[in-house]
Design a protein around this motif. Sequence first.
Motif: not given
Length: 180
Positions: A23, A29-30, A32-33, A92-96
């Motif tokens: 991800s 999905s990737s 997003r980060g 996780r991409p949304d936490l990068q």
Amino acid sequence: MTPLTFRHATSADIPAIVALVTSAYRGESSRRGWTTEADLLDGQRIDPEVLAEDLARPCSVVLLAERDGELLACAHVAEEDGAGYFGMFAVRPDLQGGGVGKAVIAEAERIAAADWGLPAMRMTVIDVRDTLIAYYQRRGYVRTGILKPFPYGDERFGIPLRDDLRFEVLEKPLRQEAVA
């Protein structure tokens, strides 16, 4: 917010680790980060059998970062050629960009220096990943100029979308903890 906790992965964690790493680096999905490799590589980012081998070998751990039991990040830390090796790093991409990665790097460096007594940490980064290399440089890593070939033809590491990929070794000296 509940603090981040660390633990060493077991073979039961392999499916979750593969999903997290994929991800962060592959597919939509990737994107997003900021760590995506989707424009450079397709296919898988980590092979479950290679991951199982990493878990089984001595002086090798897959570090997991969790909050409230939820997997947020991981990294492979091992001893190679008298130094620490840092790889398979994924957040996780949304936490990068929120500090989780910095905490994982610090814990990996602590393991290599304090637990294993290693003098330096090394990693390999695809040399066209300027933003990623700059991220590591801000954390004290330096470009060594040592280049390694990309494993073209070995789909365990992805399917290249370009023909100019290679790895560069980055290195950082680790401060040894004082022994009492």
